[in-house]
Scaffold this motif. Sequence first.
Motif, PDB file in Angstrom:
ATOM      1  N   LYS A   1       0.849  -1.189   0.000  1.00 27.80           N
ATOM      2  CA  LYS A   1       0.000   0.000   0.000  1.00 27.80           C
ATOM      3  C   LYS A   1       0.883   1.236   0.000  1.00 27.80           C
ATOM      4  CE  LYS A   1      -3.709  -2.198   2.671  1.00 27.80           C
ATOM      5  NZ  LYS A   1      -4.531  -2.127   3.921  1.00 27.80           N
ATOM      6  N   LYS A   2       0.323   2.311  -0.541  1.00 29.70           N
ATOM      7  CA  LYS A   2       1.079   3.555  -0.628  1.00 29.70           C
ATOM      8  C   LYS A   2       0.145   4.727  -0.337  1.00 29.70           C
ATOM      9  CE  LYS A   2       4.227   5.915  -3.860  1.00 29.70           C
ATOM     10  NZ  LYS A   2       4.840   5.811  -5.207  1.00 29.70           N
ATOM     11  N   PHE A   3       0.603   5.663   0.496  1.00 32.70           N
ATOM     12  CA  PHE A   3      -0.187   6.826   0.878  1.00 32.70           C
ATOM     13  C   PHE A   3       0.663   8.083   0.692  1.00 32.70           C
ATOM     14  CE2 PHE A   3      -1.194   3.200   3.529  1.00 32.70           C
ATOM     15  CZ  PHE A   3      -2.577   3.103   3.475  1.00 32.70           C
ATOM     16  N   THR A   4       0.000   9.177   0.349  1.00 30.28           N
ATOM     17  CA  THR A   4       0.672  10.471   0.277  1.00 30.28           C
ATOM     18  C   THR A   4      -0.040  11.447   1.201  1.00 30.28           C
ATOM     19  OG1 THR A   4       1.358  10.105  -2.012  1.00 30.28           O
ATOM     20  CG2 THR A   4       1.371  12.373  -1.214  1.00 30.28           C
ATOM     21  N   ILE A   5       0.723  12.102   2.064  1.00 29.56           N
ATOM     22  CA  ILE A   5       0.188  13.123   2.965  1.00 29.56           C
ATOM     23  C   ILE A   5       0.773  14.461   2.556  1.00 29.56           C
ATOM     24  CG2 ILE A   5       0.094  13.930   5.357  1.00 29.56           C
ATOM     25  CD1 ILE A   5       0.142  11.060   6.280  1.00 29.56           C
TER      26      ILE A   5
ATOM     27  N   SER B   1       9.089   8.644   3.113  1.00 28.15           N
ATOM     28  CA  SER B   1      10.061   9.496   2.425  1.00 28.15           C
ATOM     29  C   SER B   1       9.451  10.857   2.128  1.00 28.15           C
ATOM     30  CB  SER B   1      10.511   8.842   1.111  1.00 28.15           C
ATOM     31  OG  SER B   1       9.399   8.618   0.256  1.00 28.15           O
ATOM     32  N   GLY B   2      10.302  11.875   2.068  1.00 25.13           N
ATOM     33  CA  GLY B   2       9.821  13.197   1.701  1.00 25.13           C
ATOM     34  C   GLY B   2      10.491  14.318   2.461  1.00 25.13           C
ATOM     35  N   GLN B   3       9.697  15.368   2.756  1.00 25.23           N
ATOM     36  CA  GLN B   3      10.196  16.588   3.378  1.00 25.23           C
ATOM     37  C   GLN B   3       9.779  16.635   4.847  1.00 25.23           C
ATOM     38  OE1 GLN B   3      12.028  19.102   1.890  1.00 25.23           O
ATOM     39  NE2 GLN B   3      12.127  20.244   3.807  1.00 25.23           N
ATOM     40  N   PHE B   4      10.759  16.890   5.721  1.00 23.98           N
ATOM     41  CA  PHE B   4      10.506  16.956   7.158  1.00 23.98           C
ATOM     42  C   PHE B   4      10.925  18.341   7.662  1.00 23.98           C
ATOM     43  CE2 PHE B   4      11.397  12.612   5.928  1.00 23.98           C
ATOM     44  CZ  PHE B   4      10.353  11.907   6.510  1.00 23.98           C
ATOM     45  N   SER B   5       9.969  19.051   8.264  1.00 23.65           N
ATOM     46  CA  SER B   5      10.300  20.377   8.783  1.00 23.65           C
ATOM     47  C   SER B   5      11.133  20.284  10.051  1.00 23.65           C
ATOM     48  CB  SER B   5       9.029  21.181   9.050  1.00 23.65           C
ATOM     49  OG  SER B   5       8.156  20.493   9.926  1.00 23.65           O
TER      50      SER B   5
ATOM     51  N   ASN C   1      16.312  20.673  10.609  1.00 28.56           N
ATOM     52  CA  ASN C   1      15.193  21.476  10.129  1.00 28.56           C
ATOM     53  C   ASN C   1      15.170  21.446   8.609  1.00 28.56           C
ATOM     54  OD1 ASN C   1      14.177  22.697  12.712  1.00 28.56           O
ATOM     55  ND2 ASN C   1      16.262  23.505  12.777  1.00 28.56           N
ATOM     56  N   ASN C   2      13.958  21.310   8.059  1.00 31.03           N
ATOM     57  CA  ASN C   2      13.768  21.310   6.599  1.00 31.03           C
ATOM     58  C   ASN C   2      14.684  20.287   5.921  1.00 31.03           C
ATOM     59  OD1 ASN C   2      11.866  23.460   6.774  1.00 31.03           O
ATOM     60  ND2 ASN C   2      13.584  24.899   6.977  1.00 31.03           N
ATOM     61  N   ALA C   3      14.568  19.050   6.364  1.00 30.19           N
ATOM     62  CA  ALA C   3      15.425  17.975   5.853  1.00 30.19           C
ATOM     63  C   ALA C   3      14.656  17.080   4.890  1.00 30.19           C
ATOM     64  CB  ALA C   3      15.950  17.138   7.012  1.00 30.19           C
TER      65      ALA C   3
ATOM     66  N   ASP D   1      11.731  12.417  17.634  1.00 34.66           N
ATOM     67  CA  ASP D   1      10.583  13.257  17.304  1.00 34.66           C
ATOM     68  C   ASP D   1      10.648  13.607  15.823  1.00 34.66           C
ATOM     69  OD1 ASP D   1       8.249  14.629  17.674  1.00 34.66           O
ATOM     70  OD2 ASP D   1       9.164  16.354  18.689  1.00 34.66           O
ATOM     71  N   VAL D   2       9.472  13.901  15.257  1.00 40.37           N
ATOM     72  CA  VAL D   2       9.415  14.210  13.829  1.00 40.37           C
ATOM     73  C   VAL D   2       8.190  15.064  13.536  1.00 40.37           C
ATOM     74  CG1 VAL D   2       8.155  12.055  13.345  1.00 40.37           C
ATOM     75  CG2 VAL D   2       9.383  13.194  11.502  1.00 40.37           C
ATOM     76  N   LYS D   3       8.361  15.986  12.581  1.00 41.49           N
ATOM     77  CA  LYS D   3       7.242  16.725  12.014  1.00 41.49           C
ATOM     78  C   LYS D   3       7.451  16.741  10.506  1.00 41.49           C
ATOM     79  CE  LYS D   3       5.483  20.356  14.000  1.00 41.49           C
ATOM     80  NZ  LYS D   3       5.281  21.750  14.513  1.00 41.49           N
ATOM     81  N   ALA D   4       6.494  16.156   9.792  1.00 39.43           N
ATOM     82  CA  ALA D   4       6.625  16.021   8.346  1.00 39.43           C
ATOM     83  C   ALA D   4       5.743  17.038   7.636  1.00 39.43           C
ATOM     84  CB  ALA D   4       6.240  14.615   7.917  1.00 39.43           C
ATOM     85  N   ASP D   5       6.188  17.484   6.453  1.00 34.84           N
ATOM     86  CA  ASP D   5       5.428  18.444   5.660  1.00 34.84           C
ATOM     87  C   ASP D   5       4.730  17.795   4.473  1.00 34.84           C
ATOM     88  OD1 ASP D   5       6.071  20.614   7.252  1.00 34.84           O
ATOM     89  OD2 ASP D   5       7.923  21.014   6.164  1.00 34.84           O
ATOM     90  N   LYS D   6       5.474  16.989   3.744  1.00 36.34           N
ATOM     91  CA  LYS D   6       4.918  16.316   2.567  1.00 36.34           C
ATOM     92  C   LYS D   6       5.642  14.979   2.438  1.00 36.34           C
ATOM     93  CE  LYS D   6       3.960  16.886  -2.363  1.00 36.34           C
ATOM     94  NZ  LYS D   6       4.081  17.760  -3.556  1.00 36.34           N
ATOM     95  N   ILE D   7       4.910  13.890   2.647  1.00 33.79           N
ATOM     96  CA  ILE D   7       5.560  12.589   2.702  1.00 33.79           C
ATOM     97  C   ILE D   7       4.779  11.528   1.923  1.00 33.79           C
ATOM     98  CG2 ILE D   7       6.790  12.912   4.870  1.00 33.79           C
ATOM     99  CD1 ILE D   7       4.467  11.522   6.306  1.00 33.79           C
ATOM    100  N   THR D   8       5.509  10.522   1.520  1.00 35.50           N
ATOM    101  CA  THR D   8       4.932   9.311   0.940  1.00 35.50           C
ATOM    102  C   THR D   8       5.191   8.165   1.900  1.00 35.50           C
ATOM    103  OG1 THR D   8       5.255  10.084  -1.334  1.00 35.50           O
ATOM    104  CG2 THR D   8       4.982   7.712  -1.004  1.00 35.50           C
ATOM    105  N   ILE D   9       4.151   7.406   2.204  1.00 34.77           N
ATOM    106  CA  ILE D   9       4.256   6.273   3.119  1.00 34.77           C
ATOM    107  C   ILE D   9       4.023   4.989   2.335  1.00 34.77           C
ATOM    108  CG2 ILE D   9       3.332   5.181   5.188  1.00 34.77           C
ATOM    109  CD1 ILE D   9       2.253   7.948   6.012  1.00 34.77           C
ATOM    110  N   GLU D  10       4.967   4.073   2.423  1.00 39.44           N
ATOM    111  CA  GLU D  10       4.831   2.766   1.783  1.00 39.44           C
ATOM    112  C   GLU D  10       4.790   1.684   2.860  1.00 39.44           C
ATOM    113  OE1 GLU D  10       6.998   2.805  -2.413  1.00 39.44           O
ATOM    114  OE2 GLU D  10       8.329   3.455  -0.799  1.00 39.44           O
TER     115      GLU D  10
END
Length: 268
Positions: A113-117, A146-150, A181-183, A221-230
């Motif tokens: 399964k794959k999700f995009t937030i 995977s993606g962008q983490f604030s 930050n912004n990684a 800890d983590v805060k994500a901005d735009k991610i794909t979850i597999e």
Amino acid sequence: MRVTISLAISTLIVVMIFTTSFVPHPPGDTPPNHLFTVGVGAGLIGGLYDGYYPYGKLKQHGNFGLGAPDKLDGELVVFQGKVYQTQNTGKTFEVEDKQLTSFAMVNFFKADKKFTINSTIGKEALFHFLDSVLTNVNGLYAIHISGQFSYLKTRAFPPVKEHDHTPLTSMLNLQHFFEFNNAQGDLIGYRLPSFMDNTNISGYHFHFLSAQKNAGGHIIDVKADKITIEIDQLDSYSVQVPATNDFEKFDFKKNRAEDIKSVERGQR
């Protein structure tokens, strides 16, 4: 099939894709959808830090996973068939096949399964969302995010001397923490069921690897901005038991489930 789901958590917009393609048999003797574990989780938490299993051999059983280096000095990530170590200094690099691990878990990752937030989400809300889609509470799941983490906070333990069996809970004050930050990068991890506690590590467990492959560590800890979850749902697991004198003498009678949770959180 593409479905859009509206959730109450953080006003998320999630796109879900199901994949039903045939999963080829992995190389070697590891069956598909199988979690291969080196060492015993309670042993690592209790002080079995000496490496005994080479990374080159570990990669024959999986191209995705996480673990602990020989005599600690950081955290491990297995990603796209390569093994990376983040030392307690923060230095991150690909390790040689001949080097050893004391504890690791790997599988051949193939997303079911794959999700995009596409909106900001913190750690608690992220885990709540994952709980909503990982519906088998006793299931084994490999998870790639995977993606962008604030914001990211990771940690790594320092090295220990050979045959030093100081429990990890007694070393929590020695952890080194790293903040980003912004990684851009990847979270490699699992959600494992409670019946695997002590043998493995139940609940969520993630390690980070930056897109540049030069930073990482265990996720605190983590805060994500735009991610794909597999998601890759697994259906079996095995444990490679150490053939070492320290392991043969180790006392496994103590239930270390609470110690494991303390180490996962990075605090008592």
